[in-house]
Design a protein around this motif. Structure first.
Motif, PDB file in Angstrom:
ATOM      1  N   THR A  48      22.071  38.173   8.421  1.00 54.96           N
ATOM      2  CA  THR A  48      21.868  36.567   7.933  1.00 54.96           C
ATOM      3  C   THR A  48      23.172  36.227   8.015  1.00 54.96           C
ATOM      4  O   THR A  48      23.508  34.927   7.585  1.00 54.96           O
ATOM      5  CB  THR A  48      21.023  36.441   6.718  1.00 54.96           C
ATOM      6  N   CYS A  49      24.319  36.985   8.367  1.00 53.28           N
ATOM      7  CA  CYS A  49      25.700  36.367   8.193  1.00 53.28           C
ATOM      8  C   CYS A  49      26.350  36.205   6.594  1.00 53.28           C
ATOM      9  O   CYS A  49      27.259  35.492   6.377  1.00 53.28           O
ATOM     10  CB  CYS A  49      26.091  35.196   8.978  1.00 53.28           C
ATOM     11  N   TYR A  50      25.588  36.640   5.613  1.00 54.87           N
ATOM     12  CA  TYR A  50      26.198  36.491   4.212  1.00 54.87           C
ATOM     13  C   TYR A  50      27.151  37.751   4.108  1.00 54.87           C
ATOM     14  O   TYR A  50      28.217  37.293   3.632  1.00 54.87           O
ATOM     15  CB  TYR A  50      24.940  36.894   3.240  1.00 54.87           C
ATOM     16  N   SER A  69      28.766  32.698  14.092  1.00 54.81           N
ATOM     17  CA  SER A  69      28.173  32.901  13.028  1.00 54.81           C
ATOM     18  C   SER A  69      27.173  31.463  12.629  1.00 54.81           C
ATOM     19  O   SER A  69      26.024  31.658  12.286  1.00 54.81           O
ATOM     20  CB  SER A  69      29.056  32.865  11.787  1.00 54.81           C
ATOM     21  N   ARG A  73      23.202  31.291  12.130  1.00 56.61           N
ATOM     22  CA  ARG A  73      22.697  31.105  10.968  1.00 56.61           C
ATOM     23  C   ARG A  73      21.339  29.836  11.207  1.00 56.61           C
ATOM     24  O   ARG A  73      20.401  29.824  10.356  1.00 56.61           O
ATOM     25  CB  ARG A  73      23.650  30.396   9.955  1.00 56.61           C
ATOM     26  N   TYR A  78      16.036  32.704   5.869  1.00 53.80           N
ATOM     27  CA  TYR A  78      16.099  33.850   4.955  1.00 53.80           C
ATOM     28  C   TYR A  78      15.641  33.752   3.663  1.00 53.80           C
ATOM     29  O   TYR A  78      16.066  32.520   2.984  1.00 53.80           O
ATOM     30  CB  TYR A  78      17.820  34.110   5.002  1.00 53.80           C
TER      31      TYR A  78
ATOM     32  N   THR B  85      23.940  31.299   3.753  1.00 52.84           N
ATOM     33  CA  THR B  85      23.384  31.453   5.002  1.00 52.84           C
ATOM     34  C   THR B  85      22.684  30.463   5.990  1.00 52.84           C
ATOM     35  O   THR B  85      22.254  30.577   6.698  1.00 52.84           O
ATOM     36  CB  THR B  85      22.272  32.703   4.569  1.00 52.84           C
ATOM     37  N   SER B  86      22.940  29.224   5.210  1.00 51.88           N
ATOM     38  CA  SER B  86      22.705  28.205   5.991  1.00 51.88           C
ATOM     39  C   SER B  86      24.001  27.798   6.845  1.00 51.88           C
ATOM     40  O   SER B  86      25.130  28.043   6.381  1.00 51.88           O
ATOM     41  CB  SER B  86      22.042  26.978   5.201  1.00 51.88           C
TER      42      SER B  86
END
Lengths: 310, 240
Positions: A48-50, A69, A73, A78, B85-86
């Motif tokens: 989730t690109c966190y 990214s 997203r 998520y 994560t947005s």
């Protein structure tokens, strides 16, 4: 749809995720299994690109999480572990905020929120603050939040943890309903959940991928063995030794005895052998009455314990 | 840009979703006005010098209280995961929180308007007043508060404890306020004095509060703000 290749993440000395690779195709519901601290959450956070992976690649369609990214997203919804929400916000306010953050045009915002409230059966609670909601409803708000921009991919981290049995079933139904059109990865350590909702299971242990396949495939992969139960009316010791003599029997264990229906034995057969026929013929030959003959496949639970207890 | 506006709106509104904002406003106004008014009629001067001398010090305690929650709570609750994560860039999120806080702080400053009004109707008709320092003072307060706010926001991103964020923020604000103080400067080598004076938040404020709006002072405040906002976005990135 999702391609994970050699994904590795370290936190200081510990390797949280160690060279994990797998693929998820469009429309699949994949269950992510593993004991607590196995690396499920870390893997999901990277997709989730966190978090950023130390090594390896995650590809969503043809987009790479490092280079694209923001686009990645946009495609993902998520739900993090423990459903973190702003407790002092109202349900509708919160969903409107997420809708704005997800760039849903002003004209569609309200109708989209109304639609999602309906999908997640939140109608009864829309006037409350999130902090006043029960855990089950918070979970629904979390799901609504993840769904509001109609993402292609849903990543749900333990969506049913801490819920009561009724709520669990409701959330599962909801996920199944949504899952008809989406690619979903959900993590859990409740095994029946995977059998109930997922097409496929991926088992992670100590940061490594230890199994990947449909639940049936996993059952075969792990032991490839079936346990048989037989109940025979006859002298206990003679019966046991006769069973033991059969070629298609590896080991036999006495379970219980009852005067009406005889003794029950648990039989473990060697790989690829089925002792049922031999058992029947043996009983006929000795003129014993066969009162039960059944078998049980190794359950997901057994596989899980098998792969993750070390 | 769109994301920043969305976040500014959300952050500003969230101040008022708990009683905290009202408590803050009341406490800030009561304390400042009380401290100013107790000497006001004795001095009998038609300026707000005591007010503009006091607020920068009170702000050292109050501004980090506005910002301490912003990242620390987001991290503690885990809501930062949904936020980051947005499709929002780190800097957009930082700016959204900063501007939301700045508007709230502006509101707090705005509510002190009673003081210039009191001035206008009590002492000013007798001795005459100079509007420059008052307007300058307000602009200075707003800029200086912005710098404090950026510092407080940064310290909130360091740990997930609000109290720790408040203490760290207060310390950094205090340090930057005090570096230009003559009391400390006289011990320094002569060559370093101008440098420390330039660094000091209070020195630049004194200029503006005199009614002299110099572009250099404005540039200084904006550099401090952007420096700490940049550090803040680095902290947010460092989670990865």
């Amino acid at each position: 749809m999702i391609t994970v290749k050699n994904l590795t993440k370290r936190f200081g000395e510990t390797v949280a995720v160690n060279k994990v690779s797998f693929k998820v195709s469009l429309g699949e519901i994949v269950g992510f299994l593993g004991p607590n601290g196995a690396g499920k959450t870390t893997t999901m956070k990277m997709i989730t690109c966190y978090l950023e992976p130390d090594q390896g690649q995650v590809q969503i369609g043809d987009l790479n999480i490092k280079e694209h990214s923001l686009e990645v997203r946009r495609k993902i919804g998520y739900l993090p572990e423990n459903t973190p929400l702003y407790m002092d916000m109202g349900v509708v306010d919160y969903l409107l905020f997420i809708a704005e953050l997800r760039n849903i045009p002003k004209s569609k915002k309200m109708s989209r929120v109304r639609q999602i409230v309906e999908t997640c059966s939140l109608e009864r609670e829309i006037k409350k603050n999130i902090g006043e909601l029960s855990k089950g409803y918070r979970q629904r708000v979390g799901l609504a939040q993840a769904l509001i921009h109609d993402p292609e991919i849903l990543i749900l981290d333990e969506p049913t943890s801490g819920l009561d049995p009724n709520q669990i079933i409701e959330i599962r139904e909801l996920i199944k309903k949504i899952g008809q059109k989406k690619t979903i990865i959900l993590s859990t350590h409740i095994l029946p959940e995977v059998t109930a909702t997922c097409n496929r299971a991926i088992i992670i242990h100590n940061g490594k991928l230890v199994a990947d396949g449909t639940t049936e495939q996993l059952a075969e992969q792990s032991r490839g063995r079936t346990i048989y139960y037989v109940r025979i009316k006859g002298p206990k010791d003679t019966v046991q030794s006769r069973i033991q003599e059969l070629i298609s029997v590896e080991s036999v264990r006495f379970q219980e005895e009852s005067p009406q229906i005889g003794c029950r034995f648990e039989i473990l057969a060697p790989k690829d052998k089925n002792p049922c026929e031999d058992l029947f013929r043996m009983a006929v030959k000795n003129d014993w009455v066969l009162t039960e003959l059944s078998h049980e496949r190794a359950s997901l639970e057994d596989i899980f314990r098998d792969l993750t207890s070390s | 840009m769109h994301n920043t506006i969305v976040l500014v709106k959300k952050e500003f509104r969230s101040y008022f979703s708990t009683p905290l904002a009202y408590i803050f406003l009341v406490a800030f106004l009561v304390i400042t006005q009380w401290l100013v008014m107790r000497g006001y009629f004795l001095r009998g001067q038609a300026d707000l010098r005591s007010f503009f001398g006091l607020v920068p010090i009170i702000f050292i305690l109050f501004i980090p209280a506005i910002t301490m929650r912003l990242w620390a709570e987001e991290r503690r609750q885990g809501t930062i995961e949904i936020l980051m994560t947005s499709p929002v860039r780190d800097m957009e999120a930082v700016l959204g929180k900063f501007i939301g806080g700045w508007i709230f702080m502006g509101l707090a400053i705005l509510f002190t308007f009673a003081l210039p009004l009191v001035l206008k109707y009590t002492v000013a008709p007798e001795v005459g007043t100079d509007k420059g320092p008052i307007i300058g003072g307000y602009i200075g307060l707003f800029l200086m508060g912005g710098a404090y706010l950026a510092i407080g926001l940064f310290s909130s991103s360091l740990l997930d404890s609000q109290i720790a964020a408040w203490i760290i923020g207060t310390c950094i604000c205090f340090a930057l306020y005090m570096v230009g103080d003559p009391f400390g400067l006289f011990a320094l080598p002569q060559a370093l004095v101008p440098f420390f004076q330039y660094l000091s938040l209070s020195r630049h404020f004194e200029n503006i509060a005199r009614g002299v709006i110099d572009i250099r002072d404005i540039v200084y405040y904006f550099s401090v703000i952007f420096f700490f906002l940049f550090l803040n976005s680095c902290m947010i990135k460092s989670r990865k």
